[in-house]
Design a protein around this motif. Structure first.
Motif, PDB file in Angstrom:
ATOM      1  N   ILE A  98      -7.617  -7.795 -23.355  1.00 11.93           N
ATOM      2  CA  ILE A  98      -7.866  -8.553 -22.127  1.00 11.93           C
ATOM      3  C   ILE A  98      -7.289  -7.782 -20.955  1.00 11.93           C
ATOM      4  O   ILE A  98      -6.150  -7.344 -20.994  1.00 11.93           O
ATOM      5  CB  ILE A  98      -7.238  -9.956 -22.190  1.00 11.93           C
ATOM      6  N   HIS A  99      -8.084  -7.605 -19.930  1.00 15.72           N
ATOM      7  CA  HIS A  99      -7.615  -6.891 -18.743  1.00 15.72           C
ATOM      8  C   HIS A  99      -8.038  -7.649 -17.500  1.00 15.72           C
ATOM      9  O   HIS A  99      -9.221  -7.926 -17.293  1.00 15.72           O
ATOM     10  CB  HIS A  99      -8.192  -5.482 -18.691  1.00 15.72           C
ATOM     11  N   LEU A 100      -7.053  -8.014 -16.678  1.00 14.93           N
ATOM     12  CA  LEU A 100      -7.344  -8.675 -15.416  1.00 14.93           C
ATOM     13  C   LEU A 100      -7.595  -7.630 -14.339  1.00 14.93           C
ATOM     14  O   LEU A 100      -6.981  -6.567 -14.344  1.00 14.93           O
ATOM     15  CB  LEU A 100      -6.173  -9.572 -14.993  1.00 14.93           C
ATOM     16  N   ASP A 101      -8.483  -7.950 -13.418  1.00 15.49           N
ATOM     17  CA  ASP A 101      -8.795  -7.033 -12.329  1.00 15.49           C
ATOM     18  C   ASP A 101      -7.609  -6.985 -11.382  1.00 15.49           C
ATOM     19  O   ASP A 101      -7.329  -7.938 -10.671  1.00 15.49           O
ATOM     20  CB  ASP A 101     -10.046  -7.513 -11.589  1.00 15.49           C
ATOM     21  N   LYS A 102      -6.899  -5.866 -11.395  1.00 19.76           N
ATOM     22  CA  LYS A 102      -5.728  -5.728 -10.539  1.00 19.76           C
ATOM     23  C   LYS A 102      -5.628  -4.295 -10.054  1.00 19.76           C
ATOM     24  O   LYS A 102      -5.681  -3.360 -10.840  1.00 19.76           O
ATOM     25  CB  LYS A 102      -4.453  -6.105 -11.297  1.00 19.76           C
ATOM     26  N   ASN A 103      -5.508  -4.148  -8.754  1.00 19.08           N
ATOM     27  CA  ASN A 103      -5.404  -2.828  -8.145  1.00 19.08           C
ATOM     28  C   ASN A 103      -3.932  -2.473  -7.975  1.00 19.08           C
ATOM     29  O   ASN A 103      -3.243  -3.034  -7.129  1.00 19.08           O
ATOM     30  CB  ASN A 103      -6.124  -2.829  -6.791  1.00 19.08           C
ATOM     31  N   GLU A 104      -3.450  -1.529  -8.799  1.00 15.60           N
ATOM     32  CA  GLU A 104      -2.038  -1.154  -8.736  1.00 15.60           C
ATOM     33  C   GLU A 104      -1.678  -0.489  -7.411  1.00 15.60           C
ATOM     34  O   GLU A 104      -0.513  -0.415  -7.038  1.00 15.60           O
ATOM     35  CB  GLU A 104      -1.694  -0.202  -9.891  1.00 15.60           C
ATOM     36  N   GLN A 105      -2.690   0.029  -6.700  1.00 11.66           N
ATOM     37  CA  GLN A 105      -2.442   0.684  -5.421  1.00 11.66           C
ATOM     38  C   GLN A 105      -2.470  -0.301  -4.253  1.00 11.66           C
ATOM     39  O   GLN A 105      -2.319   0.098  -3.098  1.00 11.66           O
ATOM     40  CB  GLN A 105      -3.494   1.790  -5.188  1.00 11.66           C
ATOM     41  N   LEU A 106      -2.704  -1.574  -4.561  1.00 11.22           N
ATOM     42  CA  LEU A 106      -2.833  -2.577  -3.518  1.00 11.22           C
ATOM     43  C   LEU A 106      -1.548  -2.710  -2.715  1.00 11.22           C
ATOM     44  O   LEU A 106      -0.469  -2.916  -3.275  1.00 11.22           O
ATOM     45  CB  LEU A 106      -3.184  -3.924  -4.152  1.00 11.22           C
ATOM     46  N   LYS A 107      -1.662  -2.559  -1.406  1.00 15.16           N
ATOM     47  CA  LYS A 107      -0.493  -2.694  -0.540  1.00 15.16           C
ATOM     48  C   LYS A 107      -0.116  -4.163  -0.379  1.00 15.16           C
ATOM     49  O   LYS A 107      -0.967  -5.035  -0.423  1.00 15.16           O
ATOM     50  CB  LYS A 107      -0.783  -2.078   0.826  1.00 15.16           C
ATOM     51  N   GLY A 108       1.164  -4.409  -0.178  1.00 22.50           N
ATOM     52  CA  GLY A 108       1.629  -5.755   0.115  1.00 22.50           C
ATOM     53  C   GLY A 108       2.198  -6.512  -1.062  1.00 22.50           C
ATOM     54  O   GLY A 108       2.847  -7.549  -0.875  1.00 22.50           O
ATOM     55  N   LEU A 109       1.970  -6.017  -2.293  1.00 21.72           N
ATOM     56  CA  LEU A 109       2.475  -6.738  -3.451  1.00 21.72           C
ATOM     57  C   LEU A 109       4.000  -6.815  -3.458  1.00 21.72           C
ATOM     58  O   LEU A 109       4.588  -7.728  -4.029  1.00 21.72           O
ATOM     59  CB  LEU A 109       1.994  -6.070  -4.747  1.00 21.72           C
ATOM     60  N   GLU A 110       4.634  -5.839  -2.804  1.00 23.47           N
ATOM     61  CA  GLU A 110       6.098  -5.845  -2.761  1.00 23.47           C
ATOM     62  C   GLU A 110       6.644  -7.016  -1.951  1.00 23.47           C
ATOM     63  O   GLU A 110       7.835  -7.330  -2.021  1.00 23.47           O
ATOM     64  CB  GLU A 110       6.615  -4.522  -2.165  1.00 23.47           C
ATOM     65  N   HIS A 111       5.773  -7.687  -1.181  1.00 23.18           N
ATOM     66  CA  HIS A 111       6.213  -8.822  -0.372  1.00 23.18           C
ATOM     67  C   HIS A 111       6.146 -10.153  -1.118  1.00 23.18           C
ATOM     68  O   HIS A 111       6.657 -11.164  -0.633  1.00 23.18           O
ATOM     69  CB  HIS A 111       5.355  -8.937   0.898  1.00 23.18           C
ATOM     70  N   ILE A 112       5.491 -10.158  -2.268  1.00 21.08           N
ATOM     71  CA  ILE A 112       5.244 -11.412  -2.965  1.00 21.08           C
ATOM     72  C   ILE A 112       6.542 -12.148  -3.280  1.00 21.08           C
ATOM     73  O   ILE A 112       6.647 -13.368  -3.109  1.00 21.08           O
ATOM     74  CB  ILE A 112       4.430 -11.177  -4.258  1.00 21.08           C
TER      75      ILE A 112
END
Length: 339
Positions: free
Chosen positions: A140-154
């Motif tokens: 199972i693999h969820l669509d997730k962009n590891e290069q996505l900016k802003g995740l560090e703010h979550i």
């Protein structure tokens, strides 16, 4: 090395010692063994305190991580498992269970940016450590962009919503020349189309701020938090995407999709209100009841020539104009060397 990784190494080391039938381990011996194990992994001196090992033993005895290890003290100084066959790596599940657990672990790991999952890191690592020994791979693999900016703010955003804290956010939209400072009351986090947004109150109005446009975030204690008590399901119920208008009423949007693409729209509705109005061999006429926003337009445009908007008229004309402009752009396109 993270504290959770350190804990995992300590638990594995303690397990090895406690099930060793040929040596007696005092608390000091266990401290030395764990310190040495961490040194081997980190390559630097790492002394483990007495309190840390005592807490580790307590956690292993408890149900906290599901171990319930039968650790006993004998001769008033030595530690071992009362059951000589026990190990924290013994999981009495079948191969099918392991496969399901492995996929669950892989899914949970994809949400590691959320602070709510930090408390589960020990559980996840314990499962992962045990499951990896079976060489099962995730399917199972969820669509997730590891290069996505802003995740560090979550993390800070989630904590601020949970603890009702006002934030100072330095934000630069795609259209702004300079960054602007926003004093906001965070309410919800929303993911859409592989981008994350903060739904917040700013100057008595609700705004969506994209996490990838946030340059810095700081908690401020100078403002009293205003809780809008938003329910995500209720707040987003009349829209596609993230843009909610507090004044716009939902409209009936009627659109036709050709026969080749109708099955895709039937099985993946544009909105939960979607209904089939009519169906012929040429295609299907659908209806949804939503607010008209930018995300809806993008969805409709994405179907290209396979979808035609019938109503409302204003939306139909806007979609039509965008296709005309697109056609014009291709007509005027000049590519060097393309003859």
């Amino acid at each position: 090395m993270s504290s959770n990784k350190n804990a995992l190494i300590r638990y594995k080391t303690l397990d090895k010692c406690l099930k060793n039938k040929y040596r007696k381990y005092t608390l000091e011996d266990l401290i030395d063994e764990c310190s040495e194990a961490l040194f081997e992994f980190e390559g630097k001196e790492s002394y483990v305190s007495k309190r840390t090992i005592q807490l580790d033993l307590q956690n292993m005895r408890s149900e906290k991580f599901g171990y319930e290890a039968p650790i006993e003290v004998y001769e008033r100084k030595y530690y071992r498992y009362s059951d000589p066959d026990y190990s924290i790596h013994n999981i009495s599940v079948n191969e099918s269970d392991l496969k399901a657990m492995n996929n669950a672990v892989q899914i949970l790991k994809q949400f590691k940016d959320f602070s709510m999952f930090k408390e589960m890191n020990g559980v996840i690592q314990k499962l992962e450590d045990s499951i990896h020994s079976t060489n099962q791979k995730s399917i199972i693999h969820l669509d997730k962009n590891e290069q996505l900016k802003g995740l560090e703010h979550i993390d800070i955003l989630y904590e601020s919503i949970a603890n009702k804290k006002v934030l100072k956010i330095l934000y630069k939209s795609f259209t702004a020349r300079e960054s602007n400072l926003y004093i906001v009351h965070p309410q919800l986090l929303k993911e859409y189309n592989n981008r994350w947004f903060l739904i917040c109150l700013y100057k008595r109005k609700m705004y969506n701020l994209a996490l990838d446009r946030m340059e810095s975030i700081e908690v401020t204690e100078n403002h009293a938090y205003i809780d809008k008590e938003l329910d995500g399901d209720e707040y987003f119920k009349d829209i596609v995407g993230v843009t909610v208008s507090e004044s716009m009423a939902p409209r009936n949007v009627i659109f036709f999709v050709d026969a080749a693409n109708s099955p895709y729209v039937k099985t993946k509705p544009l909105h939960k209100s979607q209904k089939v109005i009519d169906e012929t061999k040429e295609g299907t006429l659908f209806k949804i009841c939503v607010q008209i926003n930018f995300e809806l337009e993008r969805q409709l445009l994405g179907f290209g020539d396979s979808l035609i908007v019938h109503k409302p008229r204003k939306l139909r004309l806007r979609i039509e104009e965008k296709f005309k402009m697109g056609y014009k752009n291709y007509q005027n396109l000049a590519i060097p060397g393309d003859h």
